[in-house]
Design a protein around this motif. Sequence first.
Motif, PDB file in Angstrom:
ATOM      1  N   ARG A 174      10.024 -72.658 -32.855  1.00 25.87           N
ATOM      2  CA  ARG A 174       8.752 -73.169 -32.304  1.00 25.87           C
ATOM      3  C   ARG A 174       8.057 -74.042 -33.311  1.00 25.87           C
ATOM      4  NH1 ARG A 174       3.619 -72.000 -32.695  1.00 25.87           N
ATOM      5  NH2 ARG A 174       4.091 -70.282 -34.101  1.00 25.87           N
ATOM      6  N   LYS A 175       8.083 -73.472 -34.540  1.00 31.31           N
ATOM      7  CA  LYS A 175       7.385 -74.291 -35.550  1.00 31.31           C
ATOM      8  C   LYS A 175       8.096 -75.615 -35.698  1.00 31.31           C
ATOM      9  CE  LYS A 175       5.551 -70.466 -38.299  1.00 31.31           C
ATOM     10  NZ  LYS A 175       5.516 -69.800 -39.588  1.00 31.31           N
ATOM     11  N   GLN A 176       9.385 -75.559 -35.663  1.00 29.81           N
ATOM     12  CA  GLN A 176      10.114 -76.813 -35.764  1.00 29.81           C
ATOM     13  C   GLN A 176       9.818 -77.688 -34.532  1.00 29.81           C
ATOM     14  OE1 GLN A 176      14.207 -75.878 -36.226  1.00 29.81           O
ATOM     15  NE2 GLN A 176      14.016 -75.132 -38.368  1.00 29.81           N
ATOM     16  N   LEU A 177       9.702 -77.011 -33.385  1.00 22.77           N
ATOM     17  CA  LEU A 177       9.438 -77.772 -32.166  1.00 22.77           C
ATOM     18  C   LEU A 177       8.048 -78.382 -32.213  1.00 22.77           C
ATOM     19  CD1 LEU A 177      10.429 -78.652 -29.373  1.00 22.77           C
ATOM     20  CD2 LEU A 177       9.561 -76.481 -28.491  1.00 22.77           C
ATOM     21  N   GLU A 178       7.125 -77.590 -32.743  1.00 27.95           N
ATOM     22  CA  GLU A 178       5.766 -78.147 -32.834  1.00 27.95           C
ATOM     23  C   GLU A 178       5.742 -79.375 -33.749  1.00 27.95           C
ATOM     24  OE1 GLU A 178       3.196 -75.048 -34.131  1.00 27.95           O
ATOM     25  OE2 GLU A 178       3.156 -74.002 -32.188  1.00 27.95           O
ATOM     26  N   GLN A 179       6.485 -79.207 -34.782  1.00 28.70           N
ATOM     27  CA  GLN A 179       6.543 -80.344 -35.673  1.00 28.70           C
ATOM     28  C   GLN A 179       7.167 -81.543 -34.966  1.00 28.70           C
ATOM     29  OE1 GLN A 179       8.602 -79.178 -39.170  1.00 28.70           O
ATOM     30  NE2 GLN A 179       6.972 -77.793 -39.889  1.00 28.70           N
ATOM     31  N   VAL A 180       8.227 -81.232 -34.230  1.00 23.90           N
ATOM     32  CA  VAL A 180       8.882 -82.341 -33.537  1.00 23.90           C
ATOM     33  C   VAL A 180       7.950 -82.852 -32.455  1.00 23.90           C
ATOM     34  CG1 VAL A 180      10.818 -82.914 -32.044  1.00 23.90           C
ATOM     35  CG2 VAL A 180      11.196 -81.513 -34.080  1.00 23.90           C
ATOM     36  N   ASN A 226       4.780 -82.699 -32.386  1.00 19.47           N
ATOM     37  CA  ASN A 226       3.701 -83.501 -32.963  1.00 19.47           C
ATOM     38  C   ASN A 226       4.218 -84.861 -33.359  1.00 19.47           C
ATOM     39  OD1 ASN A 226       1.841 -81.428 -32.642  1.00 19.47           O
ATOM     40  ND2 ASN A 226       2.329 -80.515 -34.653  1.00 19.47           N
ATOM     41  N   ALA A 227       5.440 -84.899 -33.776  1.00 23.96           N
ATOM     42  CA  ALA A 227       5.970 -86.180 -34.170  1.00 23.96           C
ATOM     43  C   ALA A 227       6.259 -87.024 -32.967  1.00 23.96           C
ATOM     44  CB  ALA A 227       7.270 -85.978 -34.983  1.00 23.96           C
ATOM     45  N   LEU A 228       6.529 -86.531 -31.870  1.00 21.10           N
ATOM     46  CA  LEU A 228       6.902 -87.297 -30.701  1.00 21.10           C
ATOM     47  C   LEU A 228       5.776 -87.334 -29.693  1.00 21.10           C
ATOM     48  CD1 LEU A 228      10.506 -85.908 -30.101  1.00 21.10           C
ATOM     49  CD2 LEU A 228       9.900 -87.996 -31.238  1.00 21.10           C
ATOM     50  N   LEU A 229       4.697 -86.672 -29.997  1.00 22.14           N
ATOM     51  CA  LEU A 229       3.647 -86.636 -28.985  1.00 22.14           C
ATOM     52  C   LEU A 229       3.106 -88.015 -28.656  1.00 22.14           C
ATOM     53  CD1 LEU A 229       1.929 -84.831 -27.200  1.00 22.14           C
ATOM     54  CD2 LEU A 229       0.368 -84.532 -29.106  1.00 22.14           C
ATOM     55  N   THR A 230       3.060 -88.773 -29.607  1.00 22.51           N
ATOM     56  CA  THR A 230       2.509 -90.086 -29.350  1.00 22.51           C
ATOM     57  C   THR A 230       3.379 -90.879 -28.448  1.00 22.51           C
ATOM     58  OG1 THR A 230       1.427 -90.005 -31.487  1.00 22.51           O
ATOM     59  CG2 THR A 230       1.663 -92.181 -30.431  1.00 22.51           C
ATOM     60  N   PRO A 231       4.689 -90.920 -28.645  1.00 22.86           N
ATOM     61  CA  PRO A 231       5.439 -91.781 -27.741  1.00 22.86           C
ATOM     62  C   PRO A 231       5.601 -91.121 -26.411  1.00 22.86           C
ATOM     63  CG  PRO A 231       6.845 -90.958 -29.558  1.00 22.86           C
ATOM     64  CD  PRO A 231       5.481 -90.535 -29.819  1.00 22.86           C
TER      65      PRO A 231
END
Length: 911
Positions: free
Chosen positions: A809-815, A817-822
């Motif tokens: 999850r933490k990794q997913l959140e990070q991902v 968050n990284a992809l939320l913009t696109p």
Amino acid sequence: MWRERAMIHSDTLHLSSLMRCAKTVRFLHVAFDTTGDSFLAGDHHGNIYVFDISRNRFRLVQKTGQACTSLAFSLRRTTEFLVALADYTIKCFDKDTKQLVSWMRGHEGAVSSISVHSSGRYAITTSSDTAQLWDLDTFQRKRKLNIRQSVGIQRVFFLPLSNTILSCFSDDSIFAWESDTLFCKYQLPVPDCGPRIFYKAFAVTRDGKSLAAGGRSNLLHLWCLDTKQLLRVIQMPTQVRTVRQLEFLPDSFDGGASQTLGVLSQDGVMRFINIHTCKLLFHVGSHDESITTVAVSPNGRHIVAIMDNGSVNIYSVQSLTQELNKPPPCQVAVVSGGEADQDFSNLKVKVRSEAVQRPTKSSGRRTQVKTLRPPAGSTAEDKENELPAGLNKKRLVALLKAFGEYPAKYRMFVWRSLLCLPENHAAYSSLTDKGLHSAFLTLHEKYPIKSHKLLRGLQRVLSALAHWAAIFGELEYLPLVAFPFVKLFQNNPMLCFEVVATVIVNWCQHWFEYFPNPPLNILNMAENVLAHHDKELLQHLVDCGVTSQLFVWPLLETLFSEVLTRDEWLKLFDNIFSNHPSFLLMACVAYIICCREPLLLCSQKQDFEYFFHHRNNLDVGAMIKEAYRLMSSTPADIHPRAMLSDFTPLTKGQYPVFNHYPEFIVEYQSREREKIRLQEMEYLRERQEVSAMHADFLRRQAEEEAFYAQQELLQKAEEQRRNILSQEEEKLTQQRAKLAAMKRELKVKELQLLDTTRRRFLKHQQDLRASQIQRLDQEISRKMNLYDQETAAAVQDLEVRQMEMEVQRKQLEQVTNALLTPYQPHLLLHSALLPFVCLPSILLCQMCFCISNPFFLFLSVSLDRGRAQLDSSERELLKEIRELRQKLAARAKEGSSASSQSVHTLSSISQ
């Protein structure tokens, strides 16, 4: 066979000792029979053998089981013998039947010797402390001789041809006793000069006149028993220190006065010497083959020696010496005696050992025999004395006068020659073919003879005599006349008949003229002779009322067989057959004269009757001498020779007609006897018929009585059986009641047992179900534990997954968050998940992860499906457990109801 055990030499016959299992059996004692042709031998195992020298064989006759100490084989019954055993008893056996005849006890020590009287009727057994006299007819002890312990008995024995007993003691004293009364007749004086001998060995000549004694010295004492004087002292060679045994060697031509003495010494050598010339004739045994004991045959032909190694040697006397085979010298040497009180040193004679004669060796076994022929110029008188067998009567009579009797071996041959027997076989067969005479059919009732053979022989001879002459069937004393000859000639009945017939024709002349009375003429002749020679004795007999029918006729009608022994009788008839027929009457008178002393002491008639029908103490030699004196000194006018004819032999071919008797009396008696016999037969027939009728009546009476007795017994038996039947029925009723009770009891016990068994079975089933439930419970517990373990493992796995999912999850959140913009459209998903905010964060993350990641979404779905399956299987298992418990409860309820019902049934039955 004996040949397998014997080695035959020219001079000896050696019997090797019998072997048993390679162990030597030693012989201890030997004893000859009266003939000298056979002997007994006993070993230390108690086996008794009889050896037949003439037939060259032996056999075992008895097993006593213990060693014998003495033997005797010269009894009156020739098949019997005595044996003394180590247990101090004496037994009598029969050698043919091997049966025990008698068992005699009474000695307290070992029996060292057995002496048998010449008649064979009495025996003396000797031990160290006593001597006993036995009657061999009844085997009862008649006398017992006890002595002091300080004086021991050496030997006690009979003197030959007499009733005298000689006893020898350890103090060298010798006494002579009368056998009937044990009256001491005399004592031999003990020599007071010279060294003491210490008597151990004794020997007596056959005529009973000389005694030889020896002991612990090389000196021998030779006594004359008639004069009671010491005749001679014989000094043996220096090799002899002790004399063990003495034996006289008999000879057929010495008249019983034996001249050869055998001396067995301590060195085991037996030396035979001549007691008159003191020459050493021969010897047997040696230092290497020493002898322990010796027996000499009565005929003097053989010597049996027991060797030191236990074997038995048999020596032939004829081969051992030639001196003994020489005929007697033609001249008679008279020995002149000196004074009776001569010095002891003058009696001593040394035996010359250098004069030993060795036995001659023969080249073969056949012995050359030379026949003495009469000279060519024989006179007519010699021809009259020639006998049919080639013998000369004068020479026979001379030999008889010199020795007193004929040799026993040739006696029957001499008698046949003297009597000139014709041997008429055909004539004798014609008499015997007529069978038994009616007068002698019941002979056994009057004369109960023990031997059936002798009885048949006596009946045969008497019947032949009765068929020959009718008077012989009427004579009551004829069996007494014929019996001695029947016993002698029992194996040849024809010769026996001819001997008896010859005796009747010649020596019984004029016996039958006064039939049925005794021959008064013959008795008067004997009375006249007695009156001439001894008037005092005849007057005493007359004063006592004793006639010649009492003191002469018993001797004639029995031919002396009641008053003489066998040997004495044979010796007497040797002289009777060799002389004129009147010699028989002279012998009767001589017997009376020789017995004058005891007759003068008798006064009762029964004493005289007993005296002339029983044996008495008489010297038959002296009686015969007296008969010859009467024959020569009786006057011719009263001499029986004048009335009795000379000897007349039986004719050859046919027997002569015998009619010297009153025929009318015999015929009358014969007719009367036949008449009586027919009357007896008629009487016996009638008696038999009456006896048969009486027996038939008794039989019928007995049958009737037996019938009624049987009926009574049957009735009693029927009543008894009825009582028994009623008792049995009552017992059966009682038994049936008891049986019914037992059946009921058994049924109850059976039901109880069934109930117990059913209860046990139900309990077993219940225990089995309980165990099954227990096993199911254990299975459930195991499965529950397994489920808990799986659940715990699943929880641990979920926790690990949660941790992994948290990381993801933490990794997913990070991902994210990284992809939320696109990716703005994904914000709409986030807004859509807001309603699930209240869910746990792990589930929310999982959902988000699954949504965002298709792989994680598939994993979560499969987990949910597995949990649902687990829940459903758990519910099914719980449901099965509830159903199983319900079934068990229902069965338990049914079992309790059934048991209560069975108990109720048993209680009702028992009630």
